[in-house]
Design an enzyme around this catalytic site. Sequence first.
Site, PDB file in Angstrom:
ATOM      1  N   GLU A  45      35.003  38.031  34.655  1.00  0.00           N
ATOM      2  CA  GLU A  45      35.439  36.967  35.560  1.00  0.00           C
ATOM      3  C   GLU A  45      36.852  37.270  36.052  1.00  0.00           C
ATOM      4  O   GLU A  45      37.720  37.692  35.270  1.00  0.00           O
ATOM      5  CB  GLU A  45      35.406  35.640  34.800  1.00  0.00           C
ATOM      6  CG  GLU A  45      35.934  34.434  35.549  1.00  0.00           C
ATOM      7  CD  GLU A  45      35.959  33.179  34.692  1.00  0.00           C
ATOM      8  OE1 GLU A  45      36.084  32.086  35.251  1.00  0.00           O
ATOM      9  OE2 GLU A  45      35.840  33.303  33.447  1.00  0.00           O
ATOM     10  N   LYS A 115      31.177  29.963  41.043  1.00  0.00           N
ATOM     11  CA  LYS A 115      31.087  29.235  39.780  1.00  0.00           C
ATOM     12  C   LYS A 115      30.789  27.762  40.017  1.00  0.00           C
ATOM     13  O   LYS A 115      31.487  27.084  40.786  1.00  0.00           O
ATOM     14  CB  LYS A 115      32.400  29.417  39.016  1.00  0.00           C
ATOM     15  CG  LYS A 115      32.394  28.922  37.576  1.00  0.00           C
ATOM     16  CD  LYS A 115      33.699  29.339  36.897  1.00  0.00           C
ATOM     17  CE  LYS A 115      33.771  28.933  35.449  1.00  0.00           C
ATOM     18  NZ  LYS A 115      35.024  29.409  34.800  1.00  0.00           N
ATOM     19  N   CYS A 148      31.212  32.317  32.985  1.00  0.00           N
ATOM     20  CA  CYS A 148      31.941  31.714  31.876  1.00  0.00           C
ATOM     21  C   CYS A 148      31.427  30.327  31.475  1.00  0.00           C
ATOM     22  O   CYS A 148      30.387  30.210  30.834  1.00  0.00           O
ATOM     23  CB  CYS A 148      33.430  31.687  32.214  1.00  0.00           C
ATOM     24  SG  CYS A 148      34.507  31.534  30.756  1.00  0.00           S
TER      25      CYS A 148
END
Length: 274
Positions: A45, A115, A148
Site C-alpha cells: 500500500e 480503497k 489493508c
Amino acid sequence: MSETLLVALVQMDVHRSDKTANRNHIIGKLRECAEMGAKLVIFPECALSGYVFNSAEEALPATETVPGETSQLLAEICKELNIYAVVGLLEHDGEAVYNSAFVVGPEGLVGNYRKSHLPILGIDRYVEHGNDLPIFDLPFARIGVLICYDVRFPEACRSLALRGAELIVLPTNWPQGAESSPDFLTRARAFENRVYLLACNRVGVEQGVTFIGRSQVVAPNGQVLSEAHGENEAILDCEITPANARQKRLIFQPGVFEFDLIGGRRPELYTDLL
C-alpha cells in the site's frame, strides 16, 4: 495437472514523498522478481508515496493520476518482462485523493482499485472512499484487490469471491498494533472464501510509525504457505495453484463429511446486511 503460478510479494521500505526513489526501487525489485520467474508481483500500500501524512495538501505532491507516469512506465517494463504487477499509490483525480492500487501488465494498465474502507489513520483520514470492488481477469487467474483495512470487513472478500476471484491481493501498511491481521484475519478470509490471499506489507519507520512486515501467502484452506520476517525488506516468492480456489465444495467422505462455504450460504437470512 493444474497449472502453477509463481507469485512474489515485495516487502519494502518506502521513502515518504520521494516518488523517484520509490519508483526506482519498485522497478529494480520488479526486474529481480522477473529473473526469479514470477508472473505476478505485489507491492505494498502507498509504495510510491508513503502513508503518514497530516493532510491531503501535504500528500498532494506525492500523488499521481491513474493512468499516469508510473503506471505507464511500469506497463512498458511489464511488457518487456512479460509480467504483471500490483502497485499501491496515492491517486489524485481532479480535487479528490484516493488510496489506490493499480494492476498493470504487458497489455498496459489492466485496472485500478480505490480503497473502500478507511480507518482513522495516516493519509486515510483525508482521502475519499472508493465505491467499487472490481475483478481483474489476468491470463492465469481472476484477481480481486483490496487494501489493508478492507480485509477487516468480511463482506468485501466475500463479494469478490462471489464474483469469481481466485486470488485476493492485499497491498497493506500494517503498523504496530495491527498484528491481528496477519495472525488471524488473512487466514480466516482465505478459508471462509476458499481463495488465495496475498498480503504484501511494508517495513521501516515513517514519521514515528513502525510497520510490522509479515507479508503472507495464504492458501484456500487457511494455511500460511509463506511469511516474511517482520523487520527486513524481502521478496516473498511462492508457487500457488489458482485452480485450487475454484474447488468450493469439499468432500472428505461422500454423504458423511462435506461442506461448501459458498453454496451453503443462506442469503435470505442475511437481509440485515443490506
